[in-house]
Design an enzyme around this catalytic site. Structure first.
Site, PDB file in Angstrom:
ATOM      1  N   GLY A  94       0.838  -1.206   0.000  1.00  0.00           N
ATOM      2  CA  GLY A  94       0.000   0.000   0.000  1.00  0.00           C
ATOM      3  C   GLY A  94       0.868   1.248   0.000  1.00  0.00           C
ATOM      4  O   GLY A  94       1.852   1.318   0.731  1.00  0.00           O
ATOM      5  N   ARG A 142       0.813  -5.020  -5.131  1.00  0.00           N
ATOM      6  CA  ARG A 142       0.923  -6.170  -4.222  1.00  0.00           C
ATOM      7  C   ARG A 142       1.088  -7.378  -5.141  1.00  0.00           C
ATOM      8  O   ARG A 142       0.117  -7.837  -5.734  1.00  0.00           O
ATOM      9  CB  ARG A 142      -0.330  -6.315  -3.366  1.00  0.00           C
ATOM     10  CG  ARG A 142      -0.649  -5.086  -2.506  1.00  0.00           C
ATOM     11  CD  ARG A 142      -1.777  -5.402  -1.544  1.00  0.00           C
ATOM     12  NE  ARG A 142      -2.368  -4.223  -0.936  1.00  0.00           N
ATOM     13  CZ  ARG A 142      -1.851  -3.554   0.079  1.00  0.00           C
ATOM     14  NH1 ARG A 142      -0.717  -3.940   0.613  1.00  0.00           N
ATOM     15  NH2 ARG A 142      -2.470  -2.509   0.589  1.00  0.00           N
ATOM     16  N   GLY A 175       5.739  -2.028   3.517  1.00  0.00           N
ATOM     17  CA  GLY A 175       5.255  -2.515   4.807  1.00  0.00           C
ATOM     18  C   GLY A 175       5.717  -3.936   5.103  1.00  0.00           C
ATOM     19  O   GLY A 175       6.595  -4.464   4.414  1.00  0.00           O
ATOM     20  N   ASP A 176       5.095  -4.563   6.099  1.00  0.00           N
ATOM     21  CA  ASP A 176       5.617  -5.861   6.562  1.00  0.00           C
ATOM     22  C   ASP A 176       5.513  -6.970   5.515  1.00  0.00           C
ATOM     23  O   ASP A 176       6.399  -7.814   5.421  1.00  0.00           O
ATOM     24  CB  ASP A 176       4.993  -6.278   7.903  1.00  0.00           C
ATOM     25  CG  ASP A 176       3.483  -6.251   7.882  1.00  0.00           C
ATOM     26  OD1 ASP A 176       2.907  -5.838   6.854  1.00  0.00           O
ATOM     27  OD2 ASP A 176       2.881  -6.652   8.885  1.00  0.00           O
ATOM     28  N   THR A 195       4.313   2.638   5.534  1.00  0.00           N
ATOM     29  CA  THR A 195       2.922   2.185   5.624  1.00  0.00           C
ATOM     30  C   THR A 195       2.182   3.103   6.584  1.00  0.00           C
ATOM     31  O   THR A 195       2.770   3.549   7.569  1.00  0.00           O
ATOM     32  CB  THR A 195       2.800   0.717   6.122  1.00  0.00           C
ATOM     33  OG1 THR A 195       1.444   0.481   6.551  1.00  0.00           O
ATOM     34  CG2 THR A 195       3.708   0.396   7.290  1.00  0.00           C
ATOM     35  N   ASP A 244      -0.037   2.153   8.511  1.00  0.00           N
ATOM     36  CA  ASP A 244      -0.530   1.369   9.653  1.00  0.00           C
ATOM     37  C   ASP A 244       0.323   1.484  10.925  1.00  0.00           C
ATOM     38  O   ASP A 244      -0.149   1.195  12.020  1.00  0.00           O
ATOM     39  CB  ASP A 244      -0.621  -0.123   9.269  1.00  0.00           C
ATOM     40  CG  ASP A 244      -1.559  -0.359   8.103  1.00  0.00           C
ATOM     41  OD1 ASP A 244      -2.399   0.513   7.833  1.00  0.00           O
ATOM     42  OD2 ASP A 244      -1.445  -1.419   7.458  1.00  0.00           O
ATOM     43  N   ASP A 288       2.555  -0.425  12.025  1.00  0.00           N
ATOM     44  CA  ASP A 288       2.499  -1.709  12.729  1.00  0.00           C
ATOM     45  C   ASP A 288       3.799  -2.507  12.610  1.00  0.00           C
ATOM     46  O   ASP A 288       3.794  -3.720  12.742  1.00  0.00           O
ATOM     47  CB  ASP A 288       1.337  -2.544  12.155  1.00  0.00           C
ATOM     48  CG  ASP A 288       1.473  -2.752  10.653  1.00  0.00           C
ATOM     49  OD1 ASP A 288       2.315  -2.082  10.021  1.00  0.00           O
ATOM     50  OD2 ASP A 288       0.735  -3.594  10.103  1.00  0.00           O
ATOM     51  N   ARG A 314      -5.357  -2.217   8.955  1.00  0.00           N
ATOM     52  CA  ARG A 314      -5.362  -3.662   8.758  1.00  0.00           C
ATOM     53  C   ARG A 314      -5.617  -4.368  10.088  1.00  0.00           C
ATOM     54  O   ARG A 314      -6.641  -4.093  10.710  1.00  0.00           O
ATOM     55  CB  ARG A 314      -4.050  -4.137   8.125  1.00  0.00           C
ATOM     56  CG  ARG A 314      -4.207  -5.468   7.406  1.00  0.00           C
ATOM     57  CD  ARG A 314      -2.919  -5.880   6.746  1.00  0.00           C
ATOM     58  NE  ARG A 314      -2.592  -5.079   5.600  1.00  0.00           N
ATOM     59  CZ  ARG A 314      -3.055  -5.297   4.372  1.00  0.00           C
ATOM     60  NH1 ARG A 314      -3.858  -6.304   4.156  1.00  0.00           N
ATOM     61  NH2 ARG A 314      -2.707  -4.533   3.368  1.00  0.00           N
ATOM     62  N   GLY A 343     -10.545  13.073  21.044  1.00  0.00           N
ATOM     63  CA  GLY A 343     -11.385  12.967  22.249  1.00  0.00           C
ATOM     64  C   GLY A 343     -12.591  12.072  22.004  1.00  0.00           C
ATOM     65  O   GLY A 343     -13.708  12.367  22.454  1.00  0.00           O
ATOM     66  N   GLU A 383     -15.268   9.022  22.218  1.00  0.00           N
ATOM     67  CA  GLU A 383     -15.872   8.389  23.399  1.00  0.00           C
ATOM     68  C   GLU A 383     -15.466   6.928  23.527  1.00  0.00           C
ATOM     69  O   GLU A 383     -15.342   6.400  24.622  1.00  0.00           O
ATOM     70  CB  GLU A 383     -17.408   8.492  23.327  1.00  0.00           C
ATOM     71  CG  GLU A 383     -17.985   9.793  23.844  1.00  0.00           C
ATOM     72  CD  GLU A 383     -17.582  11.036  23.041  1.00  0.00           C
ATOM     73  OE1 GLU A 383     -17.395  10.903  21.810  1.00  0.00           O
ATOM     74  OE2 GLU A 383     -17.450  12.116  23.644  1.00  0.00           O
ATOM     75  N   ARG A 411     -25.163   7.105  12.961  1.00  0.00           N
ATOM     76  CA  ARG A 411     -24.708   7.300  11.587  1.00  0.00           C
ATOM     77  C   ARG A 411     -23.354   6.623  11.437  1.00  0.00           C
ATOM     78  O   ARG A 411     -22.663   6.366  12.426  1.00  0.00           O
ATOM     79  CB  ARG A 411     -24.537   8.791  11.253  1.00  0.00           C
ATOM     80  CG  ARG A 411     -25.837   9.561  11.238  1.00  0.00           C
ATOM     81  CD  ARG A 411     -26.698   9.148  10.044  1.00  0.00           C
ATOM     82  NE  ARG A 411     -27.859   9.987   9.864  1.00  0.00           N
ATOM     83  CZ  ARG A 411     -29.031   9.849  10.480  1.00  0.00           C
ATOM     84  NH1 ARG A 411     -29.191   8.888  11.394  1.00  0.00           N
ATOM     85  NH2 ARG A 411     -30.051  10.651  10.202  1.00  0.00           N
TER      86      ARG A 411
HETATM   87  O1  F6P Z   1      -1.500  -1.399   4.748  1.00  0.00           O
HETATM   88  C1  F6P Z   1      -2.077  -0.196   4.374  1.00  0.00           C
HETATM   89  C2  F6P Z   1      -3.558  -0.350   4.167  1.00  0.00           C
HETATM   90  O2  F6P Z   1      -4.088   0.916   3.827  1.00  0.00           O
HETATM   91  C3  F6P Z   1      -4.325  -0.948   5.325  1.00  0.00           C
HETATM   92  O3  F6P Z   1      -4.593  -0.040   6.344  1.00  0.00           O
HETATM   93  C4  F6P Z   1      -5.570  -1.462   4.624  1.00  0.00           C
HETATM   94  O4  F6P Z   1      -6.105  -2.556   5.322  1.00  0.00           O
HETATM   95  C5  F6P Z   1      -5.035  -1.902   3.287  1.00  0.00           C
HETATM   96  O5  F6P Z   1      -3.812  -1.225   3.088  1.00  0.00           O
HETATM   97  C6  F6P Z   1      -5.964  -1.658   2.125  1.00  0.00           C
HETATM   98  O6  F6P Z   1      -5.374  -2.168   0.996  1.00  0.00           O
HETATM   99  P1  F6P Z   1      -5.889  -1.925  -0.496  1.00  0.00           P
HETATM  100  O7  F6P Z   1      -5.593  -0.498  -0.842  1.00  0.00           O
HETATM  101  O8  F6P Z   1      -5.098  -2.876  -1.309  1.00  0.00           O
HETATM  102  O9  F6P Z   1      -7.349  -2.189  -0.478  1.00  0.00           O
END
Ligand code: F6P
Length: 323
Positions: free
Chosen positions: A14, A75, A105-106, A129, A131, A133, A175, A189, A191, A247
């Site tokens: 991504g 990917r 990313g990973d 990334t 994320d 993560d 993710r 902030g 909830e 909503r």
């Molecule tokens: O890893 C980055 C990310 O944006 C995640 O947060 C999300 O789950 C995923 O990629 C979405 O991937 P795609 O753009 O391939 O739908």
């Protein structure tokens, strides 16, 4: 160890805001070492298809402020296969590439880890990334921008939520990690924050909705949480608690685009320079991280196997402040 004269850079997985800053830093640092620098288009897929082209200082002019990636990304399923990786290796050999810098990313690092064990071309990774993560770094490139985008979007939603006394379920990316959700929860902030790191918050959510009097509420839903997506939650709880005027808002890919924040540009620049420095210093199969405001080196296998902890203190801060 073979002398490094020609390197290639690619972005994979991504996209994230700040990747362009990292590309720019890699190219200009490489040129500073008198290396030849090549770009590979569309991540590993471009490596497999031989989509390589030379990069000059001028090629990366005026890109630091732009979101996305000038190299494009993908990917690649094919790179997961031994045949795909062999084709990629043959192309690297054909273009006489001595080392590769991967920004991703990973998932992308897993691929790089396997490739480095199979073939004799070294990789150095730069974590990109939204994320946040990845094990071994406090920040990944793009996270800060995404967090700011989410914060701005939620602030806007809060205005209308407040005017109408409505409860919003807002879904954010990440993710299977809750870093965007948790930090956005603290920053806006909110909830409640539903994140994968804290399973089984159904009772808490029920208790919150049944005891809270009609007013405006923000519930941030990390896409990977275990109770379901924001749309599903809003549908179920909206029926049961009509008085909340529930909503839903799924922020989606808006979180991935946009001009990177100053922090992401700075991080990308530091990491990109360090990645080339590390290669020239004979470092191999490492990721560049940023910990306690310093650039650090983490072995690939550590970052691939490790799981980044969400952090008890962050959870505690959110718990206290969201009451
Ligand atoms: O890893 C980055 C990310 O944006 C995640 O947060 C999300 O789950 C995923 O990629 C979405 O991937 P795609 O753009 O391939 O739908």
């Amino acid at each position: 160890m073979k002398k490094i004269e020609k390197i290639a850079v690619l972005t994979s997985g991504g996209d994230s805001p700040g990747m362009n800053g990292a590309i720019r830093a890699v190219v200009r640092t490489g040129l500073n070492y008198n290396l030849e620098v090549f770009g590979i288009k569309r991540g590993y897929q471009g490596m497999i298809e031989g989509d390589f082209f030379p990069l000059k200082s001028e090629s990366v002019r005026d890109i630091i402020q732009r979101g996305g990636t000038i190299l494009r990304t993908a990917r690649s399923e094919e790179f997961k296969t031994p045949e795909g990786r062999k084709k990629a290796y043959e192309n690297l050999k054909k273009f006489k590439i001595d080392a590769v810098i991967i920004i991703g990313g990973d998932g992308s690092f897993k691929g790089a880890g396997i490739f480095s064990q199979e073939f004799d071309i070294p990789f150095v990774g730069v974590p990109g990334t939204i994320d946040n993560d990845m094990f071994g770094t406090d920040y990944t490139i793009g996270f800060d921008t995404a967090l700011n985008t989410v914060t701005e979007a939620i602030d806007r939603i809060k205005d209308t939520a407040h005017s109408h006394d409505r409860t919003f379920f807002i879904e954010v990316m990440g993710r299977d990690a809750g870093f965007i959700a948790l930090k956005a929860g603290i920053a806006t902030g909110a909830e409640m924050v539903l994140i994968p790191e804290i399973p089984g918050q159904e009772e808490k959510l029920e208790a919150f909705l049944s005891h809270t009097k009609k007013t405006s509420n923000i519930i941030i839903v990390a896409e990977g949480n275990n109770l379901g997506g924001a749309a599903e939650l809003a549908k179920n709880f909206g029926k049961k608690y009509k008085e909340h005027g529930v909503r839903v808002n799924v922020l989606g890919h808006i979180q991935r685009g946009g001009s990177p924040t100053a922090f992401d540009r700075y991080l990308a620049s530091r990491m990109g320079v360090e990645a080339v420095d590390a290669l020239m210093d004979n470092q191999r199969s490492i990721m560049i991280g940023y910990t306690n405001h310093e650039v650090v080196h983490i072995p690939f296998n550590k970052t691939i196997k490790g799981k980044r902890d969400i952090g008890k203190e962050l959870l505690r801060v959110n718990e206290i402040l969201s009451k």
